[in-house]
Design a protein around this motif. Structure first.
Motif, mmCIF file in Angstrom:
data_model
loop_
_atom_site.group_PDB
_atom_site.id
_atom_site.type_symbol
_atom_site.label_atom_id
_atom_site.label_comp_id
_atom_site.label_asym_id
_atom_site.label_seq_id
_atom_site.Cartn_x
_atom_site.Cartn_y
_atom_site.Cartn_z
ATOM 1 N N UNK A 1 -7.423 -16.135 -8.097
ATOM 2 C CA UNK A 1 -8.776 -16.203 -8.963
ATOM 3 C C UNK A 1 -8.667 -14.918 -10.351
ATOM 4 N N UNK A 2 -7.867 -13.729 -10.184
ATOM 5 C CA UNK A 2 -7.659 -12.753 -11.439
ATOM 6 C C UNK A 2 -6.668 -13.354 -12.107
ATOM 7 N N UNK A 3 -7.678 -13.940 -13.358
ATOM 8 C CA UNK A 3 -5.719 -14.285 -14.167
ATOM 9 C C UNK A 3 -4.539 -14.336 -14.217
ATOM 10 N N UNK A 4 -4.655 -12.605 -14.779
ATOM 11 C CA UNK A 4 -3.156 -11.970 -14.367
ATOM 12 C C UNK A 4 -1.969 -12.739 -13.214
ATOM 13 N N UNK A 5 -3.250 -12.484 -12.428
ATOM 14 C CA UNK A 5 -2.094 -12.875 -10.972
ATOM 15 C C UNK A 5 -1.770 -14.369 -11.289
ATOM 16 N N UNK A 6 -2.669 -15.285 -11.558
ATOM 17 C CA UNK A 6 -3.375 -16.671 -11.345
ATOM 18 C C UNK A 6 -2.128 -17.334 -12.125
ATOM 19 N N UNK A 7 -1.785 -17.182 -13.148
ATOM 20 C CA UNK A 7 -1.055 -16.922 -14.628
ATOM 21 C C UNK A 7 0.738 -16.873 -14.341
ATOM 22 N N UNK A 8 0.972 -15.937 -13.423
ATOM 23 C CA UNK A 8 1.909 -15.929 -13.485
ATOM 24 C C UNK A 8 2.453 -16.132 -12.311
ATOM 25 N N UNK B 1 0.635 -1.080 -0.106
ATOM 26 C CA UNK B 1 0.073 0.382 -0.050
ATOM 27 C C UNK B 1 0.619 1.169 0.115
ATOM 28 N N UNK B 2 1.521 1.170 0.739
ATOM 29 C CA UNK B 2 3.254 2.589 0.449
ATOM 30 C C UNK B 2 3.357 2.834 -0.569
ATOM 31 N N UNK B 3 4.029 1.577 -1.238
ATOM 32 C CA UNK B 3 4.731 1.634 -2.369
ATOM 33 C C UNK B 3 4.017 2.704 -3.484
ATOM 34 N N UNK C 1 0.091 -24.307 6.969
ATOM 35 C CA UNK C 1 0.424 -23.904 5.180
ATOM 36 C C UNK C 1 2.008 -23.433 4.500
ATOM 37 N N UNK C 2 2.302 -23.255 3.309
ATOM 38 C CA UNK C 2 3.324 -22.339 3.065
ATOM 39 C C UNK C 2 2.656 -21.169 2.104
ATOM 40 N N UNK C 3 3.767 -20.378 2.300
ATOM 41 C CA UNK C 3 2.873 -19.035 0.777
ATOM 42 C C UNK C 3 3.791 -19.279 0.016
ATOM 43 N N UNK C 4 2.660 -19.321 -1.284
ATOM 44 C CA UNK C 4 3.132 -18.985 -2.945
ATOM 45 C C UNK C 4 2.722 -17.499 -2.576
ATOM 46 N N UNK C 5 4.369 -16.882 -3.253
ATOM 47 C CA UNK C 5 4.382 -15.575 -3.252
ATOM 48 C C UNK C 5 3.864 -14.549 -4.310
ATOM 49 N N UNK C 6 2.433 -13.665 -4.596
ATOM 50 C CA UNK C 6 1.962 -12.855 -5.980
ATOM 51 C C UNK C 6 2.894 -11.774 -5.834
ATOM 52 N N UNK C 7 4.131 -11.407 -6.397
ATOM 53 C CA UNK C 7 4.428 -10.338 -7.291
ATOM 54 C C UNK C 7 3.257 -9.552 -8.197
ATOM 55 N N UNK C 8 2.046 -10.102 -7.897
ATOM 56 C CA UNK C 8 1.204 -9.137 -9.024
ATOM 57 C C UNK C 8 0.464 -8.824 -8.496
ATOM 58 N N UNK C 9 -0.389 -9.154 -7.130
ATOM 59 C CA UNK C 9 -1.198 -8.657 -6.704
ATOM 60 C C UNK C 9 -0.949 -8.353 -4.801
ATOM 61 N N UNK C 10 -2.224 -8.271 -4.142
ATOM 62 C CA UNK C 10 -2.159 -8.525 -3.057
ATOM 63 C C UNK C 10 -2.718 -9.780 -2.276
ATOM 64 N N UNK C 11 -2.998 -10.828 -2.586
ATOM 65 C CA UNK C 11 -3.563 -11.986 -1.849
ATOM 66 C C UNK C 11 -2.846 -13.356 -2.869
ATOM 67 N N UNK C 12 -1.706 -13.118 -1.672
ATOM 68 C CA UNK C 12 -0.563 -14.733 -1.793
ATOM 69 C C UNK C 12 -1.616 -15.987 -1.853
ATOM 70 N N UNK C 13 -1.145 -16.983 -2.286
ATOM 71 C CA UNK C 13 -1.508 -18.112 -2.696
ATOM 72 C C UNK C 13 -0.537 -19.317 -1.850
ATOM 73 N N UNK C 14 -1.881 -19.810 -1.273
ATOM 74 C CA UNK C 14 -1.544 -21.220 -0.502
ATOM 75 C C UNK C 14 -1.488 -22.508 -0.969
ATOM 76 N N UNK C 15 -0.120 -22.964 0.142
ATOM 77 C CA UNK C 15 0.710 -24.529 -0.238
ATOM 78 C C UNK C 15 0.423 -25.494 1.366
ATOM 79 N N UNK C 16 -1.187 -26.173 0.583
ATOM 80 C CA UNK C 16 -1.418 -26.970 2.372
ATOM 81 C C UNK C 16 -1.160 -28.843 2.467
#
Length: 297
Positions: free
Chosen positions: A153-160, A103-105, A125-140
Motif C-alpha cells: 500500500x505504500x505509494x512509492x513501493x507500489x508505483x515502482x 536488515x543487515x544492509x 504463488x509467484x513472488x513480485x520483487x520489491x526493491x524499495x521495501x520489505x514486503x514482496x508482492x504476490x501473483x496468484x
C-alpha cells in the motif's frame, strides 16, 4: 483486458489516508489498453478482503490489490486471498533470507520476529520483487487464468513495482489477446460555467465522433475529457483528433489549451510573446494568484 482494483485498509475507509494508489493504477494501465471497470475499497478484516476480491474475480479477468502485506496483525491480504483460491499458506525461505539481508544492509540490528510473517505466501504463488521495501508482492492465478496481483500500500513501493514488474507482465498478456487501447484527451476551457458550456455545445455535449464527453468543473474552468476505448491506437488517435477539432470549432473562444496545459503558463506565454509586464495586487486571495504565476519556471 478488463480488471478491477481493490484497495485495502481501514485508514482509507475512515478518510485518514487518501487513496492515490487506485488513481495511479488507472492512469498507468489505461496507457497499455487495460481498462479498470471497478474500484473497491475494503477494510482490514480477512472476511471483507476475501469477499471483495472474490466478487471482483467473478466480474473480471484479473484483480490488483494494494495494502495489507506488512508484518502486523492488520495485514491480512495474503491469507484472505489464499482462501479465495483455496490455497494453503506456506513458508518461503527465500523471502525470509531477503529480509535478513535487507536488515543487515540497512544496519538495523536484529530483525524483529514479526517481520517473518511476510515470508508466508499462498501455495503456488509467484513472488513480485520489491526493491524499495520489505514486503514482496504476490501473483496468484487459478486454472481458469484468473489472477490477483497483490502490491504493497505504500505509494512509492507500489508505483515502482507496478512500473518495473507488473506493467511488463500485464502488457505481455494484453498483446496476446488485443492491441486495443484506452486513450483520453482533455480540452481545457475557462470563463464559462459547466452548464453554459454544455448548452453551447448542443448535440456535441452528448456525443462527438462516437465519444461521450465528461465535464470536469474546477475553480479555473471546465475541462472536457474524451475517452476512446476498445479500438487500435491509430484509430483512437484519429478519432480523438477529429473530436477535439469539432469541439474547438464550437467553443474555441473559451479554450485555453489541451491535455495538461496550465492556465498560468498560457497567460505568461502570451505576456512574453507580446512583451507585456504583469503586476498582481491581492487581498482575499491570500497571494494565490501570485503563487500560481511564480510557480511557472
Amino acid at each position: 483486458m478488463k480488471i478491477e482494483v481493490v484497495t485495502i485498509g481501514d485508514e482509507l475507509l475512515l478518510g485518514f489516508t487518501i487513496d492515490t494508489n487506485a488513481a495511479h493504477l488507472a492512469r498507468e494501465l489505461a496507457s497499455i489498453g487495460v481498462e479498470i471497470t471497478r474500484r473497491t475499497t475494503v477494510g482490514d478484516s480477512a472476511e471483507e478482503i476475501s469477499n471483495g476480491v472474490g466478487e471482483a474475480l467473478e466480474r473480471s479477468e484479473g484483480v490488483i490489490t494494494t495494502g495489507g502485506l506488512g508484518p502486523t496483525a492488520d495485514d491480512m491480504t495474503k491469507p484472505a486471498i489464499a482462501r479465495v483460491f483455496n490455497r494453503e499458506m506456506i513458508y518461503d525461505e527465500s523471502i525470509a533470507q531477503s529480509l535478513r539481508d535487507r536488515w543487515a544492509k540497512l544496519g538495523r540490528g536484529k530483525i524483529p520476529e514479526s517481520n517473518f510473517t511476510q515470508a508466508w505466501i499462498p501455495k503456488g504463488a509467484e513472488i513480485i520483487p520489491n526493491a524499495h521495501g520489505s514486503a514482496p508482492g504476490i501473483w496468484l492465478e487459478d486454472d481458469r487464468g484468473r489472477w490477483v496481483a497483490m502490491l504493497p500500500g505504500v505509494p512509492r513501493e507500489m508505483r515502482a513495482m507496478l512500473a518495473d514488474e507488473l506493467m511488463p507482465r500485464i502488457s505481455a498478456r494484453t498483446a496476446q489477446t488485443s492491441k486495443n487501447v484506452v486513450m483520453s484527451w482533455t480540452v481545457r476551457t475557462t470563463g464559462i460555467g459547466e452548464s453554459a458550456l454544455f448548452d453551447l455545445l448542443g448535440d456535441l455535449g452528448h456525443t462527438v465522433e462516437g465519444l461521450h464527453p465528461a465535464f470536469l468543473p474546477s475553480v479555473e474552468g471546465t475541462d472536457i475529457r474524451l475517452t476512446s476505448r476498445d479500438v487500435a491506437q491509430a484509430e483512437a488517435v484519429q478519432r480523438l483528433e477529429r473530436a477535439v477539432e469539432q469541439l474547438r470549432s464550437k467553443i474555441g473562444a473559451h479554450v485555453y489549451g489541451e491535455g495538461a496545459s496550465d492556465l498560468a503558463s498560457v497567460v505568461l506565454d502570451i505576456c512574453k510573446a507580446d512583451g507585456i509586464k504583469l503586476a498582481v495586487a491581492e487581498s482575499c486571495t491570500g497571494g494565490l494568484l501570485g503563487a500560481r504565476i511564480t510557480a511557472v519556471p
